[in-house]
Design an enzyme around this catalytic site. Structure first.
Site, PDB file in Angstrom:
ATOM      1  N   CYS A 178     -11.699 -28.501 -13.077  1.00  0.00           N
ATOM      2  CA  CYS A 178     -11.487 -27.096 -12.735  1.00  0.00           C
ATOM      3  C   CYS A 178     -12.280 -26.145 -13.618  1.00  0.00           C
ATOM      4  O   CYS A 178     -12.318 -24.941 -13.361  1.00  0.00           O
ATOM      5  CB  CYS A 178     -10.002 -26.766 -12.829  1.00  0.00           C
ATOM      6  SG  CYS A 178      -8.925 -28.024 -12.120  1.00  0.00           S
ATOM      7  N   HIS A 318      -6.720 -18.613 -15.770  1.00  0.00           N
ATOM      8  CA  HIS A 318      -6.825 -19.842 -14.973  1.00  0.00           C
ATOM      9  C   HIS A 318      -5.664 -19.869 -13.978  1.00  0.00           C
ATOM     10  O   HIS A 318      -5.863 -20.156 -12.804  1.00  0.00           O
ATOM     11  CB  HIS A 318      -6.804 -21.066 -15.883  1.00  0.00           C
ATOM     12  CG  HIS A 318      -7.069 -22.346 -15.179  1.00  0.00           C
ATOM     13  ND1 HIS A 318      -8.200 -22.552 -14.417  1.00  0.00           N
ATOM     14  CD2 HIS A 318      -6.345 -23.496 -15.093  1.00  0.00           C
ATOM     15  CE1 HIS A 318      -8.165 -23.767 -13.904  1.00  0.00           C
ATOM     16  NE2 HIS A 318      -7.049 -24.365 -14.298  1.00  0.00           N
ATOM     17  N   GLU A 329      -0.938 -21.152 -20.920  1.00  0.00           N
ATOM     18  CA  GLU A 329      -1.928 -20.071 -20.934  1.00  0.00           C
ATOM     19  C   GLU A 329      -1.336 -18.790 -21.522  1.00  0.00           C
ATOM     20  O   GLU A 329      -2.024 -18.034 -22.214  1.00  0.00           O
ATOM     21  CB  GLU A 329      -2.489 -19.814 -19.537  1.00  0.00           C
ATOM     22  CG  GLU A 329      -3.668 -18.871 -19.543  1.00  0.00           C
ATOM     23  CD  GLU A 329      -4.504 -18.908 -18.283  1.00  0.00           C
ATOM     24  OE1 GLU A 329      -5.631 -18.355 -18.315  1.00  0.00           O
ATOM     25  OE2 GLU A 329      -4.060 -19.481 -17.274  1.00  0.00           O
ATOM     26  N   LYS A 350      -6.141 -16.811  -8.091  1.00  0.00           N
ATOM     27  CA  LYS A 350      -5.792 -18.019  -7.342  1.00  0.00           C
ATOM     28  C   LYS A 350      -4.546 -17.812  -6.484  1.00  0.00           C
ATOM     29  O   LYS A 350      -4.307 -18.567  -5.539  1.00  0.00           O
ATOM     30  CB  LYS A 350      -5.558 -19.202  -8.292  1.00  0.00           C
ATOM     31  CG  LYS A 350      -6.811 -19.764  -8.953  1.00  0.00           C
ATOM     32  CD  LYS A 350      -6.481 -20.982  -9.799  1.00  0.00           C
ATOM     33  CE  LYS A 350      -7.717 -21.575 -10.461  1.00  0.00           C
ATOM     34  NZ  LYS A 350      -8.220 -20.743 -11.579  1.00  0.00           N
ATOM     35  N   HIS A 355      -6.861 -22.631  -5.225  1.00  0.00           N
ATOM     36  CA  HIS A 355      -7.627 -23.182  -6.346  1.00  0.00           C
ATOM     37  C   HIS A 355      -8.873 -23.871  -5.801  1.00  0.00           C
ATOM     38  O   HIS A 355      -8.789 -24.927  -5.173  1.00  0.00           O
ATOM     39  CB  HIS A 355      -6.752 -24.175  -7.100  1.00  0.00           C
ATOM     40  CG  HIS A 355      -7.303 -24.614  -8.417  1.00  0.00           C
ATOM     41  ND1 HIS A 355      -8.631 -24.491  -8.765  1.00  0.00           N
ATOM     42  CD2 HIS A 355      -6.693 -25.192  -9.501  1.00  0.00           C
ATOM     43  CE1 HIS A 355      -8.824 -24.961  -9.966  1.00  0.00           C
ATOM     44  NE2 HIS A 355      -7.661 -25.388 -10.451  1.00  0.00           N
ATOM     45  N   PHE A 414      -8.413 -30.456 -15.494  1.00  0.00           N
ATOM     46  CA  PHE A 414      -7.927 -31.809 -15.722  1.00  0.00           C
ATOM     47  C   PHE A 414      -8.917 -32.544 -16.625  1.00  0.00           C
ATOM     48  O   PHE A 414     -10.118 -32.368 -16.516  1.00  0.00           O
ATOM     49  CB  PHE A 414      -7.786 -32.564 -14.398  1.00  0.00           C
ATOM     50  CG  PHE A 414      -6.534 -32.222 -13.632  1.00  0.00           C
ATOM     51  CD1 PHE A 414      -5.345 -31.952 -14.282  1.00  0.00           C
ATOM     52  CD2 PHE A 414      -6.553 -32.200 -12.253  1.00  0.00           C
ATOM     53  CE1 PHE A 414      -4.198 -31.662 -13.582  1.00  0.00           C
ATOM     54  CE2 PHE A 414      -5.403 -31.905 -11.534  1.00  0.00           C
ATOM     55  CZ  PHE A 414      -4.219 -31.629 -12.200  1.00  0.00           C
TER      56      PHE A 414
END
Length: 428
Positions: A178, A318, A329, A350, A355, A414
């Site tokens: 990502c 994110h 976050e 998002k 995503h 990831f």
């Protein structure tokens, strides 16, 4: 002294549209691009919805669809966004030396052909239920298309972009989950700073909306299963979040050395001033619980930008809508910015686009640059129930007018990949 890098062109192909201004206005209105999956029959899947790119094909940029039949879906998206960014920049072939024009993508693997794989598996099973690998391979040699198999390689979008623009300079692809397209922008910036290129097209392209992709994320319990309310499923930082929504598409930016851009009178959206890239060195599916890698990434980007933390006016988070990411976050922002974190608006686009995986970071950089241009912050939609662990200003549900001269954009992937980019208003 480092050479300065500015953004002179932007292009998008997303679930909210394929025109930058259209997508931006839809974001500001808080519209969602999420719906039920139509690309395959997902009726038996735990998650039956996604954010698909709809009503778009390669003819939008003047290409003949017949010439692109054997090229993968994410390559189509990359070409669409890339051509739009190139046109937006006002570049013409006489404006650059081909050997000084490069490509850096954060593109994912191609779309797997589930039907062919199923046919090969069926051919491999013998009547007694045992599996004959030689029969599986024979069927593959019979039905698989060599070019389509080649097009599944993640470097193919970068190769096609280079051919489209005669970009003979550095050409690379990174697939850091990502964080990929944010890393591509950061690395492309470094190539220009080091005088290895004057001009780069950088961004990402990805689609994982296929049976293998959705199965994998369902097995990881990463996707929302709010099938009764797809448009309300992506709810970053909300207490009732239950996973992210899979999206697809592409975002591309033209990065240009400042003097090169000024010489041709290019319009400038903003300047890339900070880049941080780190690894959690922890679990491949979970952020470090104390956010150590992400904290280091944000601090590295701030240091690279040569600014104080309180100079950041907006953070594009994110913000995946998973329990762990959003909590960590939030912790990262507090660790880096201290009490000032409560005064810095942070939103997740998002919540509207889904995503876009490898393409997420580049699209979010575009939205951040538009926030600088217009002094308007996009919202986090579907925010209804506060989470005590997520207690910052997430620009809930409605866009907000606000001073926005410096932005930070986070991408945490990831594998423990962390990338932070910082851009600022160009003032000369």
């Amino acid at each position: 002294m480092k050479r300065r890098v500015v953004v002179t062109g932007m292009g998008l192909v997303t679930p909210l549209g394929a025109d930058v201004e259209t997508v931006w206005q839809r974001l500001l209105r808080g519209e969602s691009g999420v719906g039920m999956i139509t690309l395959f029959d997902a009726s038996s899947f735990p998650t039956k919805f996604a954010a698909e790119v709809k009503n778009w094909d390669i003819s939008d940029i003047g290409e003949n669809p017949d010439d692109w039949t054997d090229r993968d879906r994410n390559t189509h998206f990359a070409a669409g966004a890339g051509v739009k960014a190139f046109r937006d920049s006002g570049l013409t072939p006489k404006d650059y030396v081909p050997q000084r024009f490069g490509v850096y993508t954060g593109a994912g693997e191609g779309q797997q052909n589930f039907d062919d794989f199923a046919a090969m598996m069926l051919a491999g099973f013998k009547p007694d239920g045992s599996f004959d690998q030689s029969r599986f391979i024979e069927k593959g040699l019979e039905i698989l298309h060599p070019i389509r198999e080649l097009e599944q390689e993640p470097n193919m979008p970068a190769a096609h972009l280079a051919a489209l623009f005669n970009a003979q300079g550095p050409n690379a692809n990174c697939l850091t989950a990502c964080a990929a397209s944010s890393q591509a922008i950061g690395e492309a910036t470094e190539l220009i700073r080091r005088n290895e290129a004057d001009l780069m097209i950088a961004g990402g392209a990805h689609t994982m909306i296929h049976p293998f992709g959705v199965t994998g994320f369902n097995l990881l319990t990463a996707l929302s299963t709010r099938n009764d309310d797809p448009q309300g499923a992506s709810r970053p930082f909300d207490a009732d979040r239950d996973g992210f929504v899979l999206g697809e598409g592409s975002a591309m930016l033209i990065l240009e050395e400042l003097e090169h851009a000024k010489k041709r009178g290019a319009k400038i959206y903003g300047e890339i001033v900070g880049y941080g890239s780190t690894s959690d060195a922890f679990r491949v599916t979970d952020s470090h619980p104390e956010g150590r890698g992400a904290i280091a990434s944000v601090r590295m980007a701030i240091r690279d930008a040569g600014i104080a933390p309180d100079e950041v006016h907006y953070i594009n988070a994110h913000g995946t809508s998973t329990g762990v990411n959003d909590r960590v976050e939030t912790l990262v922002a507090k660790s880096v910015f201290g009490e000032t974190a409560y005064k810095i608006p942070m939103s997740s686009t998002k919540s509207m686009t889904g995503h876009l995986i490898a393409a997420a970071g580049a699209s979010e950089m575009i939205y951040s640059l538009l926030a600088i241009r217009d002094n308007i912050l996009p919202p986090t939609i579907n925010y209804t129930t506060p989470d005590p662990d997520c207690d910052l200003d997430y620009v809930p549900n409605k866009a907000r007018e606000a001073r926005c001269n410096v932005i930070a954009s986070n991408s945490f992937g990831f594998g423990g990949q962390n990338v932070t980019l910082i851009a600022r208003r160009f003032t000369g």
